[in-house]
Each structure stands twice: as structure tokens, then as C-alpha cells.
Design a protein around this motif. Structure first.
Motif, PDB file in Angstrom:
ATOM      1  N   GLY A   1       0.808  -1.211   0.000  1.00  0.00           N
ATOM      2  CA  GLY A   1       0.000   0.000   0.000  1.00  0.00           C
ATOM      3  C   GLY A   1       0.844   1.265   0.000  1.00  0.00           C
ATOM      4  O   GLY A   1       2.023   1.247   0.366  1.00  0.00           O
ATOM      5  N   ARG A   2       0.225   2.358  -0.378  1.00  0.00           N
ATOM      6  CA  ARG A   2       0.948   3.628  -0.515  1.00  0.00           C
ATOM      7  C   ARG A   2       1.633   4.042   0.780  1.00  0.00           C
ATOM      8  O   ARG A   2       2.722   4.639   0.759  1.00  0.00           O
ATOM      9  CB  ARG A   2      -0.043   4.709  -0.965  1.00  0.00           C
ATOM     10  CG  ARG A   2       0.576   6.090  -1.165  1.00  0.00           C
ATOM     11  CD  ARG A   2      -0.411   7.047  -1.805  1.00  0.00           C
ATOM     12  NE  ARG A   2      -1.550   7.302  -0.965  1.00  0.00           N
ATOM     13  CZ  ARG A   2      -1.615   8.245  -0.023  1.00  0.00           C
ATOM     14  NH1 ARG A   2      -0.550   9.010   0.203  1.00  0.00           N
ATOM     15  NH2 ARG A   2      -2.695   8.433   0.692  1.00  0.00           N
ATOM     16  N   LEU A   3       1.029   3.769   1.929  1.00  0.00           N
ATOM     17  CA  LEU A   3       1.616   4.161   3.210  1.00  0.00           C
ATOM     18  C   LEU A   3       2.212   2.993   3.971  1.00  0.00           C
ATOM     19  O   LEU A   3       2.772   3.184   5.053  1.00  0.00           O
ATOM     20  CB  LEU A   3       0.556   4.860   4.084  1.00  0.00           C
ATOM     21  CG  LEU A   3      -0.047   6.139   3.520  1.00  0.00           C
ATOM     22  CD1 LEU A   3      -1.024   6.748   4.517  1.00  0.00           C
ATOM     23  CD2 LEU A   3       1.032   7.144   3.142  1.00  0.00           C
ATOM     24  N   ALA A   4       2.103   1.791   3.439  1.00  0.00           N
ATOM     25  CA  ALA A   4       2.731   0.645   4.092  1.00  0.00           C
ATOM     26  C   ALA A   4       4.241   0.708   3.844  1.00  0.00           C
ATOM     27  O   ALA A   4       4.694   1.139   2.791  1.00  0.00           O
ATOM     28  CB  ALA A   4       2.157  -0.648   3.540  1.00  0.00           C
ATOM     29  N   GLY A   5       5.004   0.294   4.827  1.00  0.00           N
ATOM     30  CA  GLY A   5       6.454   0.288   4.667  1.00  0.00           C
ATOM     31  C   GLY A   5       7.122   1.608   4.946  1.00  0.00           C
ATOM     32  O   GLY A   5       8.346   1.718   4.842  1.00  0.00           O
ATOM     33  N   ARG A   6       6.368   2.634   5.326  1.00  0.00           N
ATOM     34  CA  ARG A   6       6.996   3.907   5.687  1.00  0.00           C
ATOM     35  C   ARG A   6       6.217   4.561   6.815  1.00  0.00           C
ATOM     36  O   ARG A   6       5.077   4.186   7.112  1.00  0.00           O
ATOM     37  CB  ARG A   6       7.087   4.846   4.487  1.00  0.00           C
ATOM     38  CG  ARG A   6       5.815   5.621   4.120  1.00  0.00           C
ATOM     39  CD  ARG A   6       6.145   6.645   3.068  1.00  0.00           C
ATOM     40  NE  ARG A   6       5.041   7.502   2.645  1.00  0.00           N
ATOM     41  CZ  ARG A   6       4.745   8.676   3.177  1.00  0.00           C
ATOM     42  NH1 ARG A   6       5.431   9.122   4.215  1.00  0.00           N
ATOM     43  NH2 ARG A   6       3.764   9.407   2.693  1.00  0.00           N
TER      44      ARG A   6
END
Length: 544
Positions: free
Chosen positions: A201-206
Motif C-alpha cells: 500500500g501507498r503508506l505501508a512500509g513507511r
């Protein structure tokens, strides 16, 4: 008398209808601290009478804010320049125009259970829902696990229904935070083989950073990126007109982002919800769910990662700050404040050369506002995963005051350095105690034996409170040099206490006494060695 909306055609025919504009979809906090249910329109009408939105998880809260930002852009309620953004923030520009826009939208576009255009979903999955769908637990990111269709996930078949409002929020969370992995849907019998390959997802991993003020309205205004022209491409459903979605026969290239309304509402998953017949409005529930791959976006770092705090990995890769299972988020505060401080210094040096982003705008806010001293917070949230399995959320609040970014950076950096060195001193103390107590250890036992004397876990957990107290004092105008001695003393005293508790079980014989003495001596010597930060050596010399 409460007005009741007439039933839609779908509802009249027995199909449930649930509209977040007309039914409570989000919990929010009032100025006096009460928790209330609110419709989408009410969130904007009373944005400055609510302090915040709530969520079952930190990620759900962020996902709701993302959607609210998308609605601001879709309705045309957004600043067009950094100067206008600053005026909006300072004057608390009302956001009720978004509510007016929402009320003027077509009902069929906002029905979570519309038969052809379900809100936020992909109706192409309809014919596969009965065969491949599971219980609604799959929709809740933390309950779904790694989605692996070959794993033993009987809990996903549990029939317990999910209230429509919670399902709506869980769906928003899936769209932006869903981790990569394998979906529980087979591509061979559905829309194509790549429907089962879930992208990150766009905000997963950050780590996502949101600026916050006194009210929900402040939060939305602070996080609106100024733009001169947004296409107002709001992603309401998969097959809406005006945008061509990906197929699933092969992995497509990421598609360009069509403005900030598109960015904040993109459909990161293909989702389809099946409601329970006969239940409408606040009583509507979801009884079956199907999830597959969604959209891929081509993100521009400057335009679409305005809040990202860039960091460097051990291999030299530069990427947005990521959540870590072994390093608490508050320990990265200096990186966050550095982003603001750097923007402030660059703006003073050559304003025209500095690209606009969230931290550049925060650096330009005046120290004083109409209500006196300005105070904001920076909320940082990230999803922790073990490969494709969500394991928890990291969250931390960092105080921010305009003009105080350099001081906050110094406080957070020096505070982190002191905490890091004390933790290493506790590690050294544990090793010294182990050397005495286990003179002839088995190599396989060494790690567990040292762990008996290692107080770093307790110390790290307890350090967060004094660290945040240090930052809060500096944000209120306190001098960093004057705050550090008290902060350092607080940490050293805690470390000594935790170390003593670890040493208490040692026997009272000669060996035990020697182990205690060696551990305490090793701890104190390391605190003042050549690697110690100045704040620690200065404090310890003063104590001596």
C-alpha cells in the motif's frame, strides 16, 4: 424532530443501504473530551469544534484523515499557494464548504452497498464473492494476517458480521496500508492471475507524518498541499467514468497520479463487501468479503511524499523513514526535526531554490498567532510487518512550535545520544556480571545467560516519558542546555534502578558480590568513557 431520509430504490427492494454522509461513520472527540459518532458532513461542518478523529487502530485513524483530505480536494476546498496555505492555517479558514459539496452529491455514488457502484469497491468481483469470499474478518488488516490462500485461516470464515461503519473504516485502511503478499482469491478462476498479487500500500512500509493543531480543522488545513489545479478525481468506485483502471492478466506499470484527490482516495485493493439482507442504516452489517489486488500509483517524491522523512539504509539506499520492530519511533525524532530545521535554514539562504513541502511550510509559520503562542504536534504512524504479516503499529507524537525547529532538533538529537549511550552502558554491565557468574559457559547458553542481567528493555520503555517531557519543555521555549542536566539525571537514575533489580537475584556469596561490583563498575566506567556524549560526561563529572 429527527428527519429520516426516504429509502433509496435499493433499500426499498430489501437491499441494505449505507451512506457515510447520512450515517455515523467515524468517532470523534469534542472540545470537552467527549467521544461522539459523526457523519462525513458533520466532520467538516464542525471541524473546528472537534479535536480529532478516532480509530480502532492508529492506521485506521490515518486512513480516515487521508479520505477527508481527498474530499477537500474533490470539493475544491484547498489552498493554491504556500502563502494562501499559511493564511488558511492562521485564520482557521472554515471547511464547511466540503459538507455543502457532499450534500449535493448523488446518493447512488455514496452507497457502500450499491449493486453496481459500491463505494470504494470493485464490483467486477461480484460473481466470485460467494465461492471465494470469506467472513468479514478478512477486511480488518490486523485480523487477516498475511492473506495467504494456502495457510490455515479458519478464523476468516467466522460468520460474525461487521458493522457497516467499521467495515467502511477498515476498507479505507486496507487501501492505503495493505501489505504485500498473496490474496486468498485464485486468479485462475476470476479476473486474471495477478488479482492474487497484492502490492504494498501507498503508506505501508513507511512512516506517515501528520501535522496536528488544536482541532480537526487545524489538522486538515495543515496537511493540505497547496496546488493550483486539482482534477478533483475522487475514487468512488472501480469502474467509474473518467479513469481507466488496471487489468489483472499481467502486472501493469503504475499509473500516473491525477491530482491530490486521486492520491488520497486511490483504491489500493480490489474489495467487495456483501451486506446482510434486511438491515439498513446504522444497523447495516457486512457478512462476507472478497479482497484482491488493487491499483498501482507512480508516486513523485516531491509532490506525493510531502511528509516523508528521508533516511538512509545500511546499504546506502535513500528512502522514507520506515517503522522498525527493534527501534522505537520516538528515537527517530531528531530525523523528523532535522527535516524542518533544514528547510528553515535553506529558506533563509535561498528561498527560491527550496522545493515546497510540509516541512518547508511549517518552517515559515509565525511563532505567535491570534491566540498567542502557536503550538502544533507531528503525529508519526507506521505499520510493522513480518514480511507480509502485520504485527502491530508504531505511533508517536512530537511537539512542534514555529521557530523552535533547530532547538527541538538539538534536544532530540542530544536526548537520543544520551539514551543510546546509557543503553550501551547497561549492555556492558550485563556482560561484566555474566563474566563473573559464568566463567566457563557453553557457547549456546551465552545469550540467554547475559539476558538475565540486561536491563536495556526496561530502560528503553521508561525513557520515552522523559524524552517527550524534554521535547515539550523545549517546544514551550525552554533552553536546551538548561533542560539536558535534569533529563540526563532522570535517565541515569532509572538505569541504576533497573540494573539493581536485574542484579538483585544474585546470591549473597563472594561470587555474587563480585558480579554486582563488576556490573556497577562497568556501567559507571562506560558512562564516562571517550565515546560518551558531553551531556553525560558533564553530568557524571558534576555528580562525582
Amino acid at each position: 424532530m429527527q428527519l429520516v431520509d426516504p429509502p433509496s430504490s435499493g433499500e426499498a427492494n430489501g437491499r441494505p443501504c449505507w451512506d457515510p454522509r447520512k450515517h455515523e461513520c467515524v468517532r470523534a472527540f469534542t472540545l470537552d473530551g467527549a467521544v461522539v459518532g459523526r457523519r462525513l458532513t458533520e466532520l467538516f461542518m464542525w471541524a473546528d469544534e472537534l479535536t480529532d478523529v478516532d480509530g480502532d487502530t492508529p492506521g485506521e485513524k490515518v486512513a480516515v484523515v487521508e479520505f477527508l483530505l481527498a474530499l477537500c480536494y474533490a470539493s475544491g476546498i484547498y489552498p493554491t499557494s504556500p502563502e494562501e496555505w499559511q493564511r488558511w492555517v492562521q485564520s482557521e479558514r472554515p471547511l464547511d464548504g466540503v459538507a455543502d459539496w457532499l450534500e449535493g452529491q448523488r446518493d447512488e455514488d455514496w452507497n457502500l452497498f450499491h449493486p453496481d457502484r459500491p463505494l470504494g469497491q470493485n464490483s467486477l468481483l461480484r460473481e466470485f464473492l460467494e465461492e471465494h469470499g470469506t467472513g468479514p474478518a478478512q477486511l480488518v488488516l490486523e485480523r487477516a494476517g498475511d492473506y495467504n490462500q494456502f495457510a490455515d485461516h479458519h478464523h476468516l470464515d467466522h460468520p460474525d458480521p461487521l458493522p457497516a461503519a467499521r467495515a467502511f473504516r477498515a476498507m479505507l485502511t486496507q487501501h492505503v496500508f495493505g501489505p504485500s503478499g498473496r490474496a486468498r482469491i485464485s486468479g485462475k478462476a476470476t479476473l486474471g492471475p495477478t488479482i492474487t498479487n497484492l502490492a504494498t500500500g501507498r503508506l505501508a512500509g513507511r512512516v506517515r507524518v501528520l501535522a496536528r493543531g488544536r482541532t480537526l480543522g487545524d489538522m486538515l488545513r495543515l496537511n493540505l498541499t497547496p496546488t493550483t489545479d486539482d482534477p478533483r478525481m475522487l475514487n468512488l468506485t472501480w469502474d467509474q467514468e473518467g479513469i481507466e483502471r488496471r487489468g489483472f492478466t499481467s502486472k501493469p506499470p503504475p499509473r500516473p497520479v491525477r491530482g491530490y484527490a486521486d492520491l488520497h482516495s486511490y483504491l489500493g485493493r480490489s474489495v467487495l463487501l456483501k451486506p446482510k439482507p434486511g438491515l439498513h442504516g446504522e444497523q447495516a452489517v457486512v457478512e462476507r468479503v472478497l479482497i484482491g489486488a488493487g491499483e498501482l500509483l507512480d508516486l513523485d517524491t516531491d509532490a506525493h511524499l510531502q511528509d516523508a522523512v528521508m533516511s538512509v539504509t545500511r546499504t546506502g539506499e535513500r528512502k522514507p523513514l520506515w517503522p522498525s520492530p527493534t527501534r522505537d519511533l520516538w528515537r527517530e525524532a531528531h530525523a523528523l526535526y532535522a527535516a524542518v530545521a533544514k528547510r528553515a535554514s535553506n529558506l533563509r539562504a535561498a528561498a527560491e531554490e527550496v522545493p515546497d513541502n510540509l516541512y518547508a511550510r511549517l518552517a515559515q509559520l509565525p511563532k505567535e498567532g491570534g491566540n498567542g503562542h502557536q503550538r502544533y504536534d507531528l503525529l508519526a504512524v507506521g505499520l510493522l510487518t513480518n514480511k507480509s504479516t502485520p504485527i502491530g503499529w508504531v505511533i508517536s507524537d512530537f511537539p512542534f512550535a514555529p521557530g523552535q525547529a533547530p532547538a527541538l532538533y538539538q534536544a532530540s538529537l542530544r536526548g537520543s545520544q544520551v539514551a543510546e549511550h546509557i543503553a550501551r552502558a547497561l549492555d556492558r554491565a550485563a556482560y561484566r556480571a555474566w563474566e563473573v557468574m559464568f566463567p566457563n559457559p557453553k557457547p549456546s547458553d551465552k545469550k540467554s545467560q547475559i539476558a538475565r542481567f540486561d536491563a536495556r528493555g526496561e530502560q528503553w520503555k521508561a525513557t520515552e516519558e522523559p524524552f517527550h517531557t524534554l521535547l515539550a519543555d523545549v517546544a514551550e521555549g525552554a533552553i536546551v542546555d538548561e533542560c539536558m542536566p535534569e533529563y540526563t539525571k532522570w535517565l541515569v537514575e532509572m538505569a541504576c534502578e533497573f540494573l539493581d533489580k536485574r542484579l538483585d537475584p544474585l546470591p549473597s556469596n563472594g561470587q555474587g558480590l563480585r558480579a554486582r561490583a563488576a556490573a556497577r563498575r562497568g556501567f559507571k566506567d562506560f558512562l564516562t568513557n571517550f565515546q560518551a556524549p558531553d551531556d553525560l560526561t558533564g553530568f557524571m563529572n558534576g555528580e562525582a
